[in-house]
Design a protein around this motif. Structure first.
Motif, PDB file in Angstrom:
ATOM      1  N   ASP A   1       1.088  -0.990  -0.563  1.00  0.00           N
ATOM      2  CA  ASP A   1       0.144   0.159   0.259  1.00  0.00           C
ATOM      3  C   ASP A   1       0.351   1.411   0.627  1.00  0.00           C
ATOM      4  OD1 ASP A   1      -2.077   1.282  -0.027  1.00  0.00           O
ATOM      5  OD2 ASP A   1      -2.444   1.494   2.269  1.00  0.00           O
ATOM      6  N   VAL A   2       0.720   2.187  -0.724  1.00  0.00           N
ATOM      7  CA  VAL A   2       1.754   3.061  -0.824  1.00  0.00           C
ATOM      8  C   VAL A   2       0.525   4.977  -1.114  1.00  0.00           C
ATOM      9  CG1 VAL A   2       3.534   2.689  -2.342  1.00  0.00           C
ATOM     10  CG2 VAL A   2       1.390   3.539  -3.662  1.00  0.00           C
ATOM     11  N   VAL A   3       0.610   5.613  -0.125  1.00  0.00           N
ATOM     12  CA  VAL A   3      -0.487   6.664  -0.724  1.00  0.00           C
ATOM     13  C   VAL A   3       0.335   7.756  -1.706  1.00  0.00           C
ATOM     14  CG1 VAL A   3      -1.061   8.818   0.753  1.00  0.00           C
ATOM     15  CG2 VAL A   3      -0.490   6.926   2.151  1.00  0.00           C
TER      16      VAL A   3
ATOM     17  N   LEU B   1      -3.320   0.338  -4.585  1.00  0.00           N
ATOM     18  CA  LEU B   1      -3.030   1.836  -4.513  1.00  0.00           C
ATOM     19  C   LEU B   1      -3.854   2.823  -3.413  1.00  0.00           C
ATOM     20  CD1 LEU B   1      -3.530   3.178  -8.076  1.00  0.00           C
ATOM     21  CD2 LEU B   1      -1.159   2.908  -7.109  1.00  0.00           C
ATOM     22  N   THR B   2      -3.945   3.922  -2.716  1.00  0.00           N
ATOM     23  CA  THR B   2      -4.845   4.276  -1.465  1.00  0.00           C
ATOM     24  C   THR B   2      -4.154   5.840  -2.041  1.00  0.00           C
ATOM     25  OG1 THR B   2      -4.157   2.499   0.254  1.00  0.00           O
ATOM     26  CG2 THR B   2      -5.253   4.792   0.897  1.00  0.00           C
ATOM     27  N   LEU B   3      -5.752   6.726  -1.977  1.00  0.00           N
ATOM     28  CA  LEU B   3      -5.872   8.065  -2.359  1.00  0.00           C
ATOM     29  C   LEU B   3      -6.546   8.841  -1.356  1.00  0.00           C
ATOM     30  CD1 LEU B   3      -8.140   8.119  -5.589  1.00  0.00           C
ATOM     31  CD2 LEU B   3      -6.201   7.492  -5.525  1.00  0.00           C
ATOM     32  N   ASP B   4      -6.473  10.161  -0.947  1.00  0.00           N
ATOM     33  CA  ASP B   4      -5.888  10.584  -0.205  1.00  0.00           C
ATOM     34  C   ASP B   4      -7.474  10.632   0.765  1.00  0.00           C
ATOM     35  OD1 ASP B   4      -4.342  11.978  -0.479  1.00  0.00           O
ATOM     36  OD2 ASP B   4      -4.786  13.835  -1.545  1.00  0.00           O
ATOM     37  N   ASP B   5      -8.674  10.341   0.687  1.00  0.00           N
ATOM     38  CA  ASP B   5      -9.927  10.330   1.270  1.00  0.00           C
ATOM     39  C   ASP B   5      -9.767   8.455   1.555  1.00  0.00           C
ATOM     40  OD1 ASP B   5     -10.475   8.168  -1.392  1.00  0.00           O
ATOM     41  OD2 ASP B   5     -12.463   9.596  -1.836  1.00  0.00           O
ATOM     42  N   GLY B   6      -8.811   7.499   2.114  1.00  0.00           N
ATOM     43  CA  GLY B   6      -9.090   6.333   1.696  1.00  0.00           C
ATOM     44  C   GLY B   6      -9.535   5.009   0.151  1.00  0.00           C
ATOM     45  N   THR B   7      -9.949   5.758  -0.123  1.00  0.00           N
ATOM     46  CA  THR B   7     -10.432   5.289  -1.502  1.00  0.00           C
ATOM     47  C   THR B   7      -9.650   4.112  -2.037  1.00  0.00           C
ATOM     48  OG1 THR B   7     -12.297   6.186  -2.062  1.00  0.00           O
ATOM     49  CG2 THR B   7     -10.536   4.849  -3.845  1.00  0.00           C
TER      50      THR B   7
ATOM     51  N   ASP C   1     -12.517   0.105  -4.262  1.00  0.00           N
ATOM     52  CA  ASP C   1     -13.200  -0.357  -2.627  1.00  0.00           C
ATOM     53  C   ASP C   1     -13.058   1.305  -2.316  1.00  0.00           C
ATOM     54  OD1 ASP C   1     -13.860  -0.527  -0.556  1.00  0.00           O
ATOM     55  OD2 ASP C   1     -12.896  -2.006   0.288  1.00  0.00           O
ATOM     56  N   VAL C   2     -14.321   1.567  -2.833  1.00  0.00           N
ATOM     57  CA  VAL C   2     -14.731   3.017  -2.599  1.00  0.00           C
ATOM     58  C   VAL C   2     -14.969   3.890  -0.990  1.00  0.00           C
ATOM     59  CG1 VAL C   2     -15.756   5.324  -3.886  1.00  0.00           C
ATOM     60  CG2 VAL C   2     -15.108   3.960  -5.335  1.00  0.00           C
ATOM     61  N   ALA C   3     -14.441   4.916  -0.219  1.00  0.00           N
ATOM     62  CA  ALA C   3     -14.350   5.690   1.260  1.00  0.00           C
ATOM     63  C   ALA C   3     -16.056   5.912   0.756  1.00  0.00           C
ATOM     64  CB  ALA C   3     -13.495   6.170   1.387  1.00  0.00           C
ATOM     65  N   LYS C   4     -16.571   5.751   1.683  1.00  0.00           N
ATOM     66  CA  LYS C   4     -17.505   6.960   1.404  1.00  0.00           C
ATOM     67  C   LYS C   4     -17.621   7.169   2.172  1.00  0.00           C
ATOM     68  CE  LYS C   4     -22.511   5.979   3.748  1.00  0.00           C
ATOM     69  NZ  LYS C   4     -23.259   5.027   4.177  1.00  0.00           N
TER      70      LYS C   4
ATOM     71  N   ARG D   1     -20.712   6.421 -11.232  1.00  0.00           N
ATOM     72  CA  ARG D   1     -20.972   7.047  -9.905  1.00  0.00           C
ATOM     73  C   ARG D   1     -21.299   6.550  -8.633  1.00  0.00           C
ATOM     74  NH1 ARG D   1     -25.223  11.083 -13.434  1.00  0.00           N
ATOM     75  NH2 ARG D   1     -23.756  12.089 -14.809  1.00  0.00           N
ATOM     76  N   VAL D   2     -20.362   6.439  -8.317  1.00  0.00           N
ATOM     77  CA  VAL D   2     -20.600   6.141  -6.784  1.00  0.00           C
ATOM     78  C   VAL D   2     -19.946   6.615  -5.353  1.00  0.00           C
ATOM     79  CG1 VAL D   2     -19.748   4.094  -7.753  1.00  0.00           C
ATOM     80  CG2 VAL D   2     -18.162   5.609  -6.495  1.00  0.00           C
ATOM     81  N   LYS D   3     -20.721   6.522  -4.037  1.00  0.00           N
ATOM     82  CA  LYS D   3     -20.664   7.889  -2.887  1.00  0.00           C
ATOM     83  C   LYS D   3     -19.895   6.304  -1.982  1.00  0.00           C
ATOM     84  CE  LYS D   3     -24.447  10.034  -3.280  1.00  0.00           C
ATOM     85  NZ  LYS D   3     -26.024  10.446  -2.920  1.00  0.00           N
ATOM     86  N   GLY D   4     -19.857   5.199  -2.091  1.00  0.00           N
ATOM     87  CA  GLY D   4     -19.067   3.854  -1.125  1.00  0.00           C
ATOM     88  C   GLY D   4     -19.477   2.730  -1.449  1.00  0.00           C
ATOM     89  N   THR D   5     -18.645   1.662  -2.270  1.00  0.00           N
ATOM     90  CA  THR D   5     -18.575   0.888  -2.481  1.00  0.00           C
ATOM     91  C   THR D   5     -18.060  -0.868  -3.408  1.00  0.00           C
ATOM     92  OG1 THR D   5     -19.758  -0.428  -4.782  1.00  0.00           O
ATOM     93  CG2 THR D   5     -19.390   1.103  -5.139  1.00  0.00           C
ATOM     94  N   ALA D   6     -17.455  -1.403  -3.780  1.00  0.00           N
ATOM     95  CA  ALA D   6     -16.452  -2.196  -4.717  1.00  0.00           C
ATOM     96  C   ALA D   6     -16.762  -2.412  -5.471  1.00  0.00           C
ATOM     97  CB  ALA D   6     -16.022  -3.109  -2.867  1.00  0.00           C
ATOM     98  N   PHE D   7     -16.346  -2.377  -6.407  1.00  0.00           N
ATOM     99  CA  PHE D   7     -16.981  -3.170  -7.748  1.00  0.00           C
ATOM    100  C   PHE D   7     -15.259  -2.783  -9.040  1.00  0.00           C
ATOM    101  CE2 PHE D   7     -16.509   1.685  -7.556  1.00  0.00           C
ATOM    102  CZ  PHE D   7     -16.821   2.001  -8.967  1.00  0.00           C
ATOM    103  N   ASN D   8     -15.118  -3.576  -9.984  1.00  0.00           N
ATOM    104  CA  ASN D   8     -14.327  -3.580 -11.203  1.00  0.00           C
ATOM    105  C   ASN D   8     -14.315  -3.328 -12.162  1.00  0.00           C
ATOM    106  OD1 ASN D   8     -11.363  -5.462 -11.350  1.00  0.00           O
ATOM    107  ND2 ASN D   8     -12.746  -6.044 -13.223  1.00  0.00           N
ATOM    108  N   VAL D   9     -13.802  -2.626 -12.887  1.00  0.00           N
ATOM    109  CA  VAL D   9     -14.520  -2.041 -14.271  1.00  0.00           C
ATOM    110  C   VAL D   9     -13.183  -2.823 -15.138  1.00  0.00           C
ATOM    111  CG1 VAL D   9     -14.667   0.153 -15.723  1.00  0.00           C
ATOM    112  CG2 VAL D   9     -15.507  -0.025 -13.677  1.00  0.00           C
ATOM    113  N   SER D  10     -13.694  -2.769 -16.505  1.00  0.00           N
ATOM    114  CA  SER D  10     -12.420  -3.503 -17.550  1.00  0.00           C
ATOM    115  C   SER D  10     -12.754  -2.685 -18.283  1.00  0.00           C
ATOM    116  CB  SER D  10     -12.823  -4.934 -17.881  1.00  0.00           C
ATOM    117  OG  SER D  10     -12.307  -5.341 -18.399  1.00  0.00           O
TER     118      SER D  10
END
Length: 365
Positions: free
Chosen positions: A125-127, A143-149, A181-184, A200-209
């Motif tokens: 994990d890296v910020v 990867l970990t983004l600033d909001d925890g996503t 894995d999106v931070a809520k 468009r999401v608020k907090g969830t987990a999913f895969n995109v290809s």
């Protein structure tokens, strides 16, 4: 037997399946004994076991949601049409694991894989400090983004994101494939742009290809709810629920004329929503198998399977006889070479093939 760094004969797949069954409450006494012995004699597996137990204890709500999703999978599998699918015989000699009651633990395995993989097969994990990250062939990253996503990025994929991510805006641009894995955050929804769709999401987990060479974009939802919008048809949103996969036609666009053509054609574009399935041999969801560096396929048509094989083996595959394209296969490729993989497929449905440099030609006879 001395403890410490002693290595057992158990492979990572078997360990993960036993832990999943332990946490699902379906593990057999002899399996419990094997798991306990492994944890006591192998420090690496002990560390993983502790991490997984801590993770699951902090995510009871997520497990409940995943169980609900899996119940839906199981019901759909039981009620599925009896279309005959040719199972693939594995050419490698790795040992198949067949354990009674494994189906009840599969859903927990899906949750564990997304966590364990960052401690095992992917980079630590890296910020992020930069706006963009790109993976070349053979490289995966977490990867970990600033909001925890958190983002698990597949090879030959790229993501970029806005400044001050999470403060007033959360936008990600994806080319390739990633698991999110999106931070809520109810106040700052997240939008993922992938070719001609927005998610468009608020907090969830999913895969995109969303690889540029593919003719479709796939969004596979594990947890939560997402809203998918075609950029050229913004008034119509497609709502995706857990355990569903959206498959929508991809359109390459560049410049005003291409965008206008996209807008004109978008309204008539068709899309499908499919159920996610568990491949029975590996107990993995095919759409997430890349996170374990495997190619898992379930009732996959030959023409779609070869697209994934092209990406895995860095070749171009031509199916010369059109009626071969809709033949369906189910199976797993792990460490097989290209030649071994093609021979394995031949056991399910016979065809001929020839390999010339970086091209493969497949014919009926």
């Amino acid at each position: 037997m001395p403890k410490g760094n002693y290595q057992t004969d158990m492979d990572n797949d078997q360990f993960l399946l036993l832990v999943s069954k332990h946490m699902a409450g379906t593990i057999l006494p002899e399996e419990t004994e094997l798991l306990q012995k492994t944890i006591e004699t192998d420090s690496n597996y002990k560390e993983k076991f502790v991490l997984l137990e801590e993770y699951c204890s902090q995510n009871k709500q997520e497990e409940a949601m995943a169980q609900y999703a899996f119940d839906k999978i199981l019901a759909r599998i039981k009620n599925a049409d009896l279309v005959e699918t040719a199972p693939v015989r594995r050419m490698s000699t790795w040992r198949k694991i067949v354990i009674a009651g494994a189906a009840a633990a599969v859903v927990i395995m899906v949750v564990l894989v997304t966590f364990l993989v960052k401690h095992n097969t992917l980079q630590r994990d890296v910020v992020l400090a930069n706006k963009e990250i790109h993976n070349d062939v053979g490289k995966q990253s977490m990867l970990t983004l600033d909001d925890g996503t958190k983002i698990w990025l597949n090879e030959r994929s790229k993501v970029s994101y806005n400044d001050a991510f999470g403060k007033t805006r959360r936008e990600i641009y994806l080319s390739g494939e990633a698991f999110f894995d999106v931070a809520k955050n109810e106040h700052v929804p997240l939008v993922i742009h992938a070719r001609n769709i927005d998610i468009r999401v608020k907090g969830t987990a999913f895969n995109v290809s969303a690889y540029n060479e593919d003719d479709v974009i796939e969004t596979s939802l594990i947890r939560g709810i997402v809203e998918v919008v075609n950029k050229a048809d913004a008034d119509r949103a497609i709502i995706l629920k857990p355990n569903e996969k959206l498959v929508i036609k991809a359109v390459n666009s560049s410049g005003g004329e291409a965008v206008k053509k996209l807008q004109d054609e978008a309204v008539t574009q068709s899309y499908t929503i499919q159920s996610l399935h568990v491949e029975p041999t590996s107990s993995l969801v095919p759409e997430l198998s890349w996170m374990n560096k495997k190619l898992v396929f379930y009732k996959e048509s030959f023409d779609k399977l070869v697209e994934k094989m092209e990406r895995r083996y860095l070749v171009k595959i031509h199916i010369v006889d059109a009626d071969l394209k809709q033949q369906k296969f189910t199976g797993v490729f792990d460490t097989e070479s290209l030649d071994q993989a093609l021979k394995a497929l031949q056991y399910s449905y016979y065809f001929k093939y020839s390999i010339k440099n970086k091209e493969v030609f497949i014919t009926k006879n």
